[in-house]
Design an enzyme around this catalytic site. Structure first.
Site, short mmCIF file in Angstrom:
data_model
loop_
_atom_site.label_atom_id
_atom_site.label_comp_id
_atom_site.label_asym_id
_atom_site.label_seq_id
_atom_site.Cartn_x
_atom_site.Cartn_y
_atom_site.Cartn_z
N LYS A 190 0.82 -1.21 0.00
CA LYS A 190 0.00 0.00 0.00
C LYS A 190 0.86 1.26 0.00
O LYS A 190 0.80 2.09 0.92
CB LYS A 190 -0.95 -0.01 1.20
CG LYS A 190 -1.89 -1.23 1.21
CD LYS A 190 -2.79 -1.21 2.43
CE LYS A 190 -3.75 -2.40 2.42
NZ LYS A 190 -3.05 -3.69 2.63
N PRO B 35 4.88 11.42 -4.99
CA PRO B 35 4.83 10.65 -6.24
C PRO B 35 6.17 10.08 -6.69
O PRO B 35 6.22 8.93 -7.15
CB PRO B 35 4.28 11.67 -7.24
CG PRO B 35 3.41 12.56 -6.41
CD PRO B 35 4.13 12.69 -5.10
N ARG C 126 -14.78 -14.63 3.78
CA ARG C 126 -14.96 -15.62 4.85
C ARG C 126 -15.89 -16.73 4.37
O ARG C 126 -17.05 -16.45 4.04
CB ARG C 126 -15.55 -14.95 6.10
CG ARG C 126 -14.62 -13.91 6.73
CD ARG C 126 -13.40 -14.57 7.34
NE ARG C 126 -12.48 -13.63 7.93
CZ ARG C 126 -11.42 -13.11 7.30
NH1 ARG C 126 -11.18 -13.44 6.05
NH2 ARG C 126 -10.61 -12.28 7.93
N GLY D 212 -6.90 -15.20 4.01
CA GLY D 212 -5.78 -15.53 4.87
C GLY D 212 -6.15 -16.42 6.02
O GLY D 212 -5.93 -17.63 6.00
N ARG D 213 -6.78 -15.85 7.05
CA ARG D 213 -7.03 -16.58 8.30
C ARG D 213 -7.80 -17.88 8.11
O ARG D 213 -7.46 -18.88 8.76
CB ARG D 213 -7.77 -15.67 9.29
CG ARG D 213 -6.94 -14.48 9.78
CD ARG D 213 -7.79 -13.63 10.70
NE ARG D 213 -7.09 -12.44 11.19
CZ ARG D 213 -7.16 -11.24 10.62
NH1 ARG D 213 -7.90 -11.08 9.52
NH2 ARG D 213 -6.51 -10.21 11.12
#
Length: 240
Positions: A68, A73, A181, A212-213
């Protein structure tokens, strides 16, 4: 039209672990069940981050660098150029029009630049706290339009905004959706607030799902990944 991904590449596993040794162990555990990996900020703070990226690429995996980027710039452009030179597949950025334009212009290879719209850990109350007096749907759509105008390839968005995005944004838009999920997910509650099941996200128009989880915390991560791959494949077939 956006490039249609191979069905098995639609699952992007979030390799959110403390160090590169743990990351390699998990990749070996998952084997052929996962072809695309997200390597984010937690691993970026660990020694050997770039070596891990190279190791994944050498094993034939695709790599999503989710750091992220958000800076002036010129700095973002330099970071994008370095990552692009390592043959990564996706890079995430934050920022205004100038930052997004710089990132898009810096990419010379195959890396796709994805603009983050609104984190899936944020809800309407969080957006108000941040000073955004608007609906999340409106913000996400605005960010998507501006990202494409700036030369980015796509966006990161929750599944809740996908149907409107697909109805109003250009077909060339790549959509990457976290906060996924499974229906039978038994992982402990976490910080994700705007969530959706894999099948619903694919039906709404997601190109890629970041998970992920539910895989990482499963008793058998490879079996969990396989089950999600099957759910994605069925949803893709139904969408047509």
């Amino acid at each position: 039209m956006t490039e249609i991904p191979d069905c098995r590449d639609r699952l992007i596993f979030a390799l959110d672990v403390p160090d590169t040794d743990a990351a390699r162990t998990l990749v070996e555990t998952l084997g052929d069940t996962v072809t695309f990996y997200k390597v984010g900020l937690e691993l970026a703070m660990s020694p050997g981050y770039f070596e891990l990226v190279d190791w994944l690429k050498a094993r034939g995996k695709k790599v999503f660098v989710d750091v992220k980027l958000f800076d002036v710039p010129a700095t973002v452009a330099a970071a994008v150029a370095r990552l692009d030179a390592r043959d990564v597949d996706f890079i995430t950025i934050h920022g205004n029009q100038g930052i997004m334009e710089a990132a898009g212009a810096a990419r010379k290879g195959k890396a796709k630049i994805l603009a983050v719209t609104a984190l899936t850990s944020l809800d309407r109350g969080d957006m108000t706290d941040l000073g955004f007096d608007c609906d999340i749907d409106e913000l996400v759509l605005s960010r998507a339009r501006r990202a494409l105008e700036a030369g980015c390839d796509g966006i990161v968005s929750s599944g809740l905004e996908l149907e409107r995005l697909r109805a109003e944004a250009p077909e060339t838009l790549i959509t990457v959706t976290p906060g996924i999920r499974p229906v039978d997910n038994d992982a402990p509650p976490d910080d994700q607030k705007r969530v959706m099941t894999p099948a619903r996200a694919i039906a709404a128009g997601a190109d890629y799902l970041v998970i992920g989880r539910p895989i990482r915390q499963a008793a058998d991560p490879a079996a969990a990944a396989t089950a999600i791959q099957d759910e994605i494949a069925a949803a893709v077939a139904e969408r047509g």
